[in-house]
Write an enzyme that holds these catalytic residues in place. Structure first.
Site, mmCIF file in Angstrom:
data_model
loop_
_atom_site.group_PDB
_atom_site.id
_atom_site.type_symbol
_atom_site.label_atom_id
_atom_site.label_comp_id
_atom_site.label_asym_id
_atom_site.label_seq_id
_atom_site.Cartn_x
_atom_site.Cartn_y
_atom_site.Cartn_z
ATOM 1 N N GLY A 198 0.821 -1.199 0.000
ATOM 2 C CA GLY A 198 0.000 0.000 0.000
ATOM 3 C C GLY A 198 0.852 1.246 0.000
ATOM 4 N N GLY A 203 1.333 4.938 2.029
ATOM 5 C CA GLY A 203 0.990 5.774 3.164
ATOM 6 C C GLY A 203 1.420 7.206 2.935
ATOM 7 N N GLY A 204 1.192 8.031 3.945
ATOM 8 C CA GLY A 204 1.536 9.434 3.818
ATOM 9 C C GLY A 204 3.025 9.693 3.773
ATOM 10 N N GLY A 225 5.356 7.277 2.381
ATOM 11 C CA GLY A 225 6.038 6.406 1.449
ATOM 12 C C GLY A 225 5.301 5.098 1.261
ATOM 13 C CE LYS A 266 4.971 4.138 5.821
ATOM 14 N NZ LYS A 266 4.047 5.147 6.372
ATOM 15 C CG ASP A 316 9.660 1.622 26.819
ATOM 16 O OD1 ASP A 316 10.848 1.314 26.570
ATOM 17 O OD2 ASP A 316 8.771 0.771 26.957
#
Length: 227
Positions: free
Chosen positions: A10, A12-13, A15, A31, A60
């Site tokens: 897919g 994404g914003g 890459g 990604k 963390d």
């Protein structure tokens, strides 16, 4: 392994996302960042440190606590160890060490390094960045002296060997994978300075990520202690 990024899952914003497999066979989503201008995690930490009414230190930051949403955008998760402080406080009081070994800032173990504050997250973020470029794994399996030298120290001394050209040879308009890796490593090394006072703030980290790789210089300190 990603089979040369041949199986796209897919977009994404930040890459494209590809299917990959861990050495033990587990499937993963990988990604491929299209650039460093919109780093979801750095901006998130900068907001926690300076954008809230109260300063929030996560304590963390590690790969397991960075999740992808339905649009494959990274999100910070698990605030179980987080601490609140006043907006202008430079230090936070904690009892004992907290976090995950390998990502904990030195001052969290020993106050001799300096006060504990938001720079502890900066250190953890730097370690995550170095993990993202595969520095630890590649050095551990490919260098003769990996057992005797902490991997950030090796990176500092062998940056050109690890990721290619020197800064003087990098075009300001270049956006190759090697240039992005070099930028991330330099930013990561700044973030993991032993003393919190020597580390950049997350706002300064964002400025470095948005700058040209040719403009970035290695930090003046060249010693790190693994633990």
């Amino acid at each position: 392994m990603t089979k040369s990024f041949s199986h796209k899952l897919g977009q994404g914003g930040y890459g494209a996302v590809y299917r990959g497999n861990m050495p033990d066979g587990r499937e993963i989503a990988v990604k491929m960042l299209k650039g460093m201008e919109d780093d979801g995690i750095a901006r998130g930490l900068e907001y926690l440190h300076t954008g809230c009414n109260a300063r929030i230190v996560h304590f963390d930051i590690k790969p397991h606590n960075i999740l992808l949403d339905q649009d494959f955008c990274p999100k910070i998760s698990d605030f179980g160890l987080a601490k609140l402080g006043q907006q202008k406080e430079s230090r936070i009081s904690i009892a004992g060490a907290r976090g995950t070994i390998g990502y904990i800032a030195p001052e969290v173990f020993s106050r001799n390094y300096g006060p504990v504050g938001s720079k502890a997250d900066v250190y953890s973020y730097g370690m995550v960045v170095l993990e993202m470029v595969g520095a630890r794994k590649k050095i551990d399996v490919s260098t003769d002296d990996s057992s005797s030298k902490y991997f950030p120290q090796w990176l500092y001394e062998n940056l050109d060997q690890f990721c290619g050209p020197t800064t003087s040879e990098i075009s300001s308009s270049s956006d190759t994978a090697e240039v992005l890796v070099r930028k991330m490593i330099i930013v990561g090394l700044w973030c993991i300075q032993s003393k919190p006072a020597d580390r950049p703030s997350m706002g300064e980290v964002l400025e470095m990520l948005e700058s040209n790789a040719a403009d970035l210089q290695l930090p003046p300190k060249a010693f790190w202690t693994g633990y």
